[in-house]
Scaffold this motif. Structure first.
Motif, PDB file in Angstrom:
ATOM      1  N   VAL A 318      -0.378  -4.274   3.119  1.00  0.00           N
ATOM      2  CA  VAL A 318      -0.522  -3.160   4.053  1.00  0.00           C
ATOM      3  C   VAL A 318       0.630  -2.167   3.875  1.00  0.00           C
ATOM      4  N   SER A 319       1.844  -2.689   3.658  1.00  0.00           N
ATOM      5  CA  SER A 319       2.998  -1.793   3.505  1.00  0.00           C
ATOM      6  C   SER A 319       2.940  -1.033   2.185  1.00  0.00           C
ATOM      7  N   LEU A 320       2.377  -1.671   1.164  1.00  0.00           N
ATOM      8  CA  LEU A 320       2.245  -0.991  -0.119  1.00  0.00           C
ATOM      9  C   LEU A 320       1.232   0.139  -0.023  1.00  0.00           C
ATOM     10  N   MET A 321       0.125  -0.135   0.661  1.00  0.00           N
ATOM     11  CA  MET A 321      -0.891   0.895   0.828  1.00  0.00           C
ATOM     12  C   MET A 321      -0.340   2.040   1.673  1.00  0.00           C
ATOM     13  N   GLU A 322       0.495   1.697   2.644  1.00  0.00           N
ATOM     14  CA  GLU A 322       1.079   2.717   3.511  1.00  0.00           C
ATOM     15  C   GLU A 322       1.972   3.694   2.729  1.00  0.00           C
ATOM     16  N   VAL A 323       2.649   3.200   1.703  1.00  0.00           N
ATOM     17  CA  VAL A 323       3.498   4.096   0.901  1.00  0.00           C
ATOM     18  C   VAL A 323       2.659   5.215   0.289  1.00  0.00           C
ATOM     19  N   VAL A 324       1.510   4.853  -0.259  1.00  0.00           N
ATOM     20  CA  VAL A 324       0.645   5.863  -0.866  1.00  0.00           C
ATOM     21  C   VAL A 324       0.044   6.765   0.210  1.00  0.00           C
ATOM     22  N   ALA A 325      -0.457   6.145   1.283  1.00  0.00           N
ATOM     23  CA  ALA A 325      -1.083   6.927   2.351  1.00  0.00           C
ATOM     24  C   ALA A 325      -0.082   7.916   2.949  1.00  0.00           C
ATOM     25  N   ALA A 326       1.151   7.444   3.193  1.00  0.00           N
ATOM     26  CA  ALA A 326       2.163   8.313   3.809  1.00  0.00           C
ATOM     27  C   ALA A 326       2.491   9.494   2.895  1.00  0.00           C
ATOM     28  N   TYR A 327       2.488   9.233   1.598  1.00  0.00           N
ATOM     29  CA  TYR A 327       2.726  10.332   0.648  1.00  0.00           C
ATOM     30  C   TYR A 327       1.640  11.391   0.792  1.00  0.00           C
TER      31      TYR A 327
END
Ligand code: TRP
Length: 468
Positions: A318-327
């Motif tokens: 979830v945190s890895l996906m959040e990095v891309v989403a937040a970008y």
């Protein structure tokens, strides 16, 4: 800065989410097999030194940069200097690469919950074949990976406080309890002492340059560092939080869980006379075998173990996906749901390729390795360590020292007694130490072409990514 930026709902929520990111497959799947393959105790000792000197300092630095700018990785770098944007972009690339193999293993863990409950793992002699047959099957692991990714998409689409934080608060404590239960069972088996000796009596005879690179890569991977993940999580953190304390808690929890996983696995492994260097299949082959030999109660323990593994994997991916989403949200003004769905779509494709590379696509290689290993080796052995080094150089030489002190003491309202030591470690020790370990390790490694390719990617990003 964005007025309506999301925030964590509470301190506990943030710690559980950050610890949820750190504690994952890295601790329970990878740490034991890396320790097993690298001779045990000496690797663990080097790992611990890296975690508490390099890892902890980098985590404090990531939290500081994230909260200072209230921006995720790419934006945070860009905020200070356009030329540094590439270091953030390297993080987004790393997130895609890690998510190229992570959901595959997450899917295995999920599948194994059901395999243990339906008795497929109760015949000790057949467990190796069950694993081999399962991961090379062209359909079955893909379906489980799909379910695993779907759970990710649902959580990340719900946002910070509503999704990621809620999941972490329930799932993380469950994980601790489950692991302690298994560890207690393991150390009370007759003959468990040999496993504890393997873990805790240092033997330096097998240490090489590669051992150091493996330990460094493992430290970054396990603490979720070197690709802007903790910058992103820090960017949602309130101005009242004490950053160094939170970093210490997260680091201690992460290390505790890795050691606990070791204590859960190795004593039992030695008690049953098995091999410590089993590789990536360690958790999926050896652990069910251990449990199968315990009889009926073993089935239950196995199911509990794989629930724990799935939980840990989920809060991390979830945190890895959040990095891309937040970008995409911060830099491309994309709506959260749209950002998450498009990210998820790409991850399904890379995941499929990577899963198939262990079976029907095993003949297809890039620079000598299959797709799964391509993603795994590039991130673990190059991108994270270099990403961590870039962050240290950035914080030590680009961000103003006064700004950092202000951020780490919450505007002078708290004391951070070790500030100067931390600052010098980040500015001088980490860049040099990572460079030395990287050079020694890369020279020692078999896949030289792949390593050079990784460095070339970073170089190309450095040249072109100011446009992103
Ligand atoms: N730390 C996680 C684990 O140990 C994986 C992970 C999540 C990660 N976010 C990350 C690794 C960011 C590197 C960077 O399983």
């Amino acid at each position: 800065m964005n007025q309506s930026r999301e925030n964590w709902g509470s301190r506990m929520g943030f710690i559980m989410a950050a610890a949820g990111s750190a504690v994952g497959l890295g601790n329970i799947w990878r740490f034991p097999y890396m320790a097993g393959a690298n001779g045990g105790s000496a690797f663990i000792l080097i790992y611990l030194v890296f975690v508490f000197i390099i890892g902890l300092s980098v985590m404090i630095a990531e939290f500081a940069v994230g909260r200072r700018t209230s921006l995720a990785a790419v934006g945070a770098y860009k905020h200070y200097s356009k030329r540094w944007t590439f270091a953030g972009v390297l993080g987004v690339v790393s997130a895609f690469f890690i998510m190229g193999f992570y959901p595959v293993v997450g899917g295995w863990a999920l599948a194994y919950v059901f395999k243990s409950l339906t008795g497929l793992l109760s015949n000790a002699g057949a467990i190796g074949d069950v694993f081999g047959g399962f991961i090379t099957n062209p359909i079955e692991p893909l379906a489980w990976m799909g379910v695993f990714l779907l759970m990710n998409v649902v959580i990340v689409a719900k946002g910070i406080a509503g999704g990621i934080e809620k999941a972490g608060k329930v799932l993380m404590p469950t994980l601790f309890v489950l692991l302690i239960l298994i560890a207690v069972r393991s150390v009370t088996l007759p003959g468990a002492g040999a496993g504890l000796a393997f873990l805790f009596q240092p033997d330096f005879s097998e240490v090489t340059g590669q051992t150091f690179l493996a330990a460094l890569g493992q430290a970054f991977f396990s603490l979720s560092l070197g690709m802007g993940c903790m910058i992103t999580y820090g960017s949602y953190l309130s101005k009242e939080e004490k950053l160094p304390n939170n970093a210490l808690i997260v680091t201690a929890l992460d290390t505790g869980v890795a050691l606990l996983a070791g204590i859960a696995i190795f004593p039992a492994l030695f008690a049953f006379g098995m091999e410590p260097a089993a590789g990536p299949g360690l958790v999926f082959v050896v652990v069910p075998s251990i449990f199968a030999q315990m009889g009926g109660i073993g089935t239950l323990f196995a199911a509990i173990f794989f629930v724990a593994l799935t939980v840990a994997a989920l809060t991390s991916s979830v945190s890895l996906m959040e990095v891309v989403a937040a970008y995409l949200i911060d830099q491309k003004q994309m709506e959260r749901k749209k950002a998450v769905y498009s990210t998820g779509f790409i991850m399904v494709i890379t995941g499929i390729l990577s899963s198939l590379s262990l079976g029907i696509m095993s003949g297809f290689t890039i620079l000598g390795v299959g797709v799964f290993d391509f993603f795994d080796i590039l991130t673990d052995k190059i991108f994270l360590a270099i990403g961590g080094m870039l962050l240290a150089i950035f914080v030590g030489w680009v961000v103003k020292k006064e700004d950092l002190e202000d951020e780490l003491t919450n505007g002078g309202t708290l004391t951070f007694g070790l500030f100067n030591i931390w600052y010098n470690v980040v500015k001088y020790v980490i860049p040099v130490a990572v460079a030395v370990v990287a050079v020694l390790g890369i020279m020692d490694i078999a896949q030289t072409g792949l390593m050079l390719f990784g460095l070339a990617v970073i170089l190309v990003l450095g040249i072109f990514s100011h446009k992103l």
